[in-house]
Scaffold this motif. Sequence first.
Motif, short mmCIF file in Angstrom:
data_model
loop_
_atom_site.label_atom_id
_atom_site.label_comp_id
_atom_site.label_asym_id
_atom_site.label_seq_id
_atom_site.Cartn_x
_atom_site.Cartn_y
_atom_site.Cartn_z
N ILE A 1 21.25 31.14 -30.38
CA ILE A 1 20.52 32.33 -30.83
C ILE A 1 19.13 32.37 -30.21
CG2 ILE A 1 19.50 33.47 -32.84
CD1 ILE A 1 22.03 32.59 -34.40
N THR A 2 18.46 31.23 -30.12
CA THR A 2 17.13 31.19 -29.52
C THR A 2 17.15 31.72 -28.09
OG1 THR A 2 16.47 29.30 -30.89
CG2 THR A 2 15.20 29.69 -28.88
N TYR A 3 18.13 31.29 -27.32
CA TYR A 3 18.21 31.68 -25.91
C TYR A 3 18.81 33.06 -25.70
CZ TYR A 3 16.83 27.08 -24.30
OH TYR A 3 16.11 25.95 -24.04
N ASN A 4 19.51 33.59 -26.68
CA ASN A 4 20.23 34.85 -26.51
C ASN A 4 19.87 35.91 -27.53
OD1 ASN A 4 22.44 34.26 -24.37
ND2 ASN A 4 22.43 32.47 -25.70
N SER B 1 12.05 29.19 -35.26
CA SER B 1 12.19 29.48 -36.69
C SER B 1 12.93 30.80 -36.88
CB SER B 1 10.82 29.56 -37.36
OG SER B 1 10.18 28.31 -37.27
N ARG B 2 12.67 31.75 -36.02
CA ARG B 2 13.35 33.04 -36.12
C ARG B 2 14.86 32.88 -35.92
NH1 ARG B 2 13.81 38.17 -36.46
NH2 ARG B 2 14.62 39.48 -34.80
N SER B 3 15.26 32.02 -34.99
CA SER B 3 16.69 31.80 -34.78
C SER B 3 17.33 31.19 -36.02
CB SER B 3 16.95 30.93 -33.54
OG SER B 3 16.46 29.63 -33.74
N LYS B 4 16.60 30.34 -36.72
CA LYS B 4 17.11 29.76 -37.97
C LYS B 4 17.29 30.84 -39.03
CE LYS B 4 15.70 24.99 -38.00
NZ LYS B 4 15.09 23.95 -38.81
#
Length: 141
Positions: A59-62, A116-119
């Motif tokens: 999610i962080t990378y995409n 943190s946003r991806s979490k």
Amino acid sequence: MAGCGLGSMVTVWKNDIGQVLAATTNVSFSSQTFGITSGTSNCTTDGIVRADRAQEVFITYNEEPLELETARGTGERIRAIASLLGCPTHSVELGKLMKEKHSFIFDKTQGVDSYSRSKVILSRLKSKIAEDFDLKKACLY
């Protein structure tokens, strides 16, 4: 990607150069070997990155393209996240759910870094999967 180990714990190393630094850190400190042996540093004892960590990294990378695909309800990243969540045969249903709950899943949180946003995104997605009768049984998240 650099895989698990101490280098994988540094969240600011998201780009290609950062991945080289992460891999170098893992080799320099033997942290990947130790992590695999002990099941720490985002590793499991079989050397595979923990599923939840792999989901967060994906999610962080995409995040941006995944958000765009979610608005449409279909795409390769939705199929990929379905696979990471353990329900690759239910990517169409997951895409529909993500499209329906798009504004909740991707609601912007001010002052939150990308890791943190991806979490947050992953947590919100999993909460919506848990509310869906079919996906709750299909996904291993």
